[in-house]
Design a protein around this motif. Structure first.
Motif, PDB file in Angstrom:
ATOM      1  N   LEU A  98       0.842  -1.204   0.000  1.00  0.00           N
ATOM      2  CA  LEU A  98       0.000   0.000   0.000  1.00  0.00           C
ATOM      3  C   LEU A  98       0.875   1.252   0.000  1.00  0.00           C
ATOM      4  O   LEU A  98       1.838   1.345   0.771  1.00  0.00           O
ATOM      5  CB  LEU A  98      -0.876   0.029   1.256  1.00  0.00           C
ATOM      6  CG  LEU A  98      -1.956  -1.034   1.345  1.00  0.00           C
ATOM      7  CD1 LEU A  98      -2.646  -0.974   2.707  1.00  0.00           C
ATOM      8  CD2 LEU A  98      -2.977  -0.857   0.228  1.00  0.00           C
ATOM      9  N   LEU A  99       0.529   2.203  -0.849  1.00  0.00           N
ATOM     10  CA  LEU A  99       1.256   3.475  -0.890  1.00  0.00           C
ATOM     11  C   LEU A  99       0.262   4.619  -0.770  1.00  0.00           C
ATOM     12  O   LEU A  99      -0.841   4.558  -1.321  1.00  0.00           O
ATOM     13  CB  LEU A  99       1.986   3.650  -2.237  1.00  0.00           C
ATOM     14  CG  LEU A  99       3.017   2.617  -2.659  1.00  0.00           C
ATOM     15  CD1 LEU A  99       3.639   3.036  -3.988  1.00  0.00           C
ATOM     16  CD2 LEU A  99       4.106   2.483  -1.602  1.00  0.00           C
ATOM     17  N   VAL A 100       0.656   5.695  -0.072  1.00  0.00           N
ATOM     18  CA  VAL A 100      -0.155   6.915  -0.071  1.00  0.00           C
ATOM     19  C   VAL A 100      -0.055   7.502  -1.476  1.00  0.00           C
ATOM     20  O   VAL A 100       1.043   7.574  -2.046  1.00  0.00           O
ATOM     21  CB  VAL A 100       0.402   7.946   0.943  1.00  0.00           C
ATOM     22  CG1 VAL A 100      -0.420   9.228   0.912  1.00  0.00           C
ATOM     23  CG2 VAL A 100       0.438   7.352   2.349  1.00  0.00           C
ATOM     24  N   CYS A 101      -1.183   7.909  -2.046  1.00  0.00           N
ATOM     25  CA  CYS A 101      -1.124   8.470  -3.397  1.00  0.00           C
ATOM     26  C   CYS A 101      -2.090   9.642  -3.516  1.00  0.00           C
ATOM     27  O   CYS A 101      -2.704  10.040  -2.532  1.00  0.00           O
ATOM     28  CB  CYS A 101      -1.451   7.390  -4.432  1.00  0.00           C
ATOM     29  SG  CYS A 101      -3.104   6.726  -4.281  1.00  0.00           S
ATOM     30  N   ASP A 102      -2.182  10.192  -4.705  1.00  0.00           N
ATOM     31  CA  ASP A 102      -3.105  11.277  -5.030  1.00  0.00           C
ATOM     32  C   ASP A 102      -2.664  12.607  -4.405  1.00  0.00           C
ATOM     33  O   ASP A 102      -1.555  12.761  -3.919  1.00  0.00           O
ATOM     34  CB  ASP A 102      -4.529  10.909  -4.604  1.00  0.00           C
ATOM     35  CG  ASP A 102      -5.581  11.610  -5.434  1.00  0.00           C
ATOM     36  OD1 ASP A 102      -5.784  11.206  -6.588  1.00  0.00           O
ATOM     37  OD2 ASP A 102      -6.173  12.588  -4.960  1.00  0.00           O
ATOM     38  N   GLU A 103      -3.582  13.553  -4.447  1.00  0.00           N
ATOM     39  CA  GLU A 103      -3.322  14.936  -4.004  1.00  0.00           C
ATOM     40  C   GLU A 103      -2.905  15.012  -2.527  1.00  0.00           C
ATOM     41  O   GLU A 103      -3.488  14.344  -1.681  1.00  0.00           O
ATOM     42  CB  GLU A 103      -4.638  15.692  -4.190  1.00  0.00           C
ATOM     43  CG  GLU A 103      -4.644  17.106  -3.695  1.00  0.00           C
ATOM     44  CD  GLU A 103      -4.141  18.067  -4.749  1.00  0.00           C
ATOM     45  OE1 GLU A 103      -4.648  18.051  -5.870  1.00  0.00           O
ATOM     46  OE2 GLU A 103      -3.218  18.826  -4.425  1.00  0.00           O
ATOM     47  N   LEU A 104      -1.900  15.831  -2.258  1.00  0.00           N
ATOM     48  CA  LEU A 104      -1.539  16.111  -0.868  1.00  0.00           C
ATOM     49  C   LEU A 104      -1.055  17.554  -0.852  1.00  0.00           C
ATOM     50  O   LEU A 104       0.066  17.853  -1.260  1.00  0.00           O
ATOM     51  CB  LEU A 104      -0.434  15.151  -0.411  1.00  0.00           C
ATOM     52  CG  LEU A 104      -0.070  15.158   1.071  1.00  0.00           C
ATOM     53  CD1 LEU A 104      -1.270  14.880   1.950  1.00  0.00           C
ATOM     54  CD2 LEU A 104       1.016  14.133   1.364  1.00  0.00           C
ATOM     55  N   SER A 105      -1.941  18.475  -0.444  1.00  0.00           N
ATOM     56  CA  SER A 105      -1.629  19.902  -0.568  1.00  0.00           C
ATOM     57  C   SER A 105      -2.703  20.717   0.159  1.00  0.00           C
ATOM     58  O   SER A 105      -3.654  20.135   0.679  1.00  0.00           O
ATOM     59  CB  SER A 105      -1.642  20.300  -2.047  1.00  0.00           C
ATOM     60  OG  SER A 105      -2.975  20.459  -2.483  1.00  0.00           O
TER      61      SER A 105
END
Ligand code: CDP
Length: 235
Positions: A184-191
């Motif tokens: 599992l990886l953290v993905c997508d927008e982070l802002s």
């Protein structure tokens, strides 16, 4: 080749099957895209803030899709199979929660609250519980256990980073994806488009709420978040 286009990002294939190129656009949206404006240069600021946040998570042992920054607007990321769930972590009451539960905005929660939402624009990302997520095959029990543990860790790391720069992390949304071997990886927008950030001194919003609630100076506040984070990182 473009693989997907979201409200504020485009994802492109690369020469490697395992990697994608994420391009940050200048679009700012709210209320599921109903409210929309272009903020010239916003994608450049988001690209930089997102890189700082992802690099901080990686430094603290949290596995993410981020590999490196390519240029002003683009990041190289690992290609993942996205899980159709969004996880919201709340430290203070704000937004949807205050309306749903009639809790005063800014109330400090005695423990972080985690919400799991089914990712669907048509349904407006409804909140679901673990058993729905498992029963409908969105994630396994084991994956949800790992995600819950990881969310606590992410919250500690990001809360402490933002505190260093005088910002309260009110809440944030993260998503996870799987590699071929199931990692599992953290993905997508982070802002600041996916977090609520309040100045610790004034409680002023420094995030997408400036646009949602017409508070003005959206780009300027995003720049201020970047300025503080960059100064801290480069200290
Ligand atoms: O923002 P709103 O009141 O519609 O929903 P919320 O559940 O209070 O949002 C909690 C946090 O998750 C905020 O920081 C939102 O910006 C973020 N969020 C997001 O990035 N994407 C979504 N689809 C929903 C929430």
């Amino acid at each position: 080749m473009k693989l997907t286009e979201g409200k504020s990002r485009q994802v492109f294939a690369t020469e490697s099957e395992d990697e994608v190129r994420v391009f940050h656009k200048d679009d700012e949206t709210a209320y599921n895209g109903i409210k929309h404006v272009i903020i010239p240069g916003k994608g450049i600021i988001i690209n930089k803030i997102s890189a700082i946040l992802y690099e901080t998570l990686e430094r603290n042992g949290i596995a993410t899709h981020y590999i490196r920054t390519i240029d002003d607007r683009q990041q190289l990321c690992r290609k993942v199979d996205p899980i159709r769930l969004e996880f919201i972590v709340r430290n203070y009451a704000a937004g949807d929660m205050t309306e749903r539960l009639d809790v005063k905005t800014g109330t400090k929660l005695s423990i972080p609250v985690v919400e799991c939402c089914y990712k669907s624009d048509e349904l407006d990302d409804p909140i679901i519980n673990r058993s729905y997520a498992i029963a409908l095959g969105m994630a396994s029990r084991e994956e949800l256990d790992l995600i819950e543990e990881e969310l606590g860790h992410i919250n500690l790391v990001l809360t402490s980073l933002f505190h260093e720069v005088g910002i309260k992390l009110v809440d944030f949304k993260v998503e996870f994806g799987r590699l071929a071997d199931g990692t599992l990886l953290v993905c997508d927008e982070l802002s600041p488009d996916s977090c609520r950030l309040w100045d610790e001194q004034t409680d002023d919003s420094m995030d997408r709420d400036r646009f949602r609630y017409d508070l003005g100076n959206v780009g300027e506040m995003y720049e201020e978040v970047l300025r503080r984070l960059s100064n801290f990182i480069n200290e």
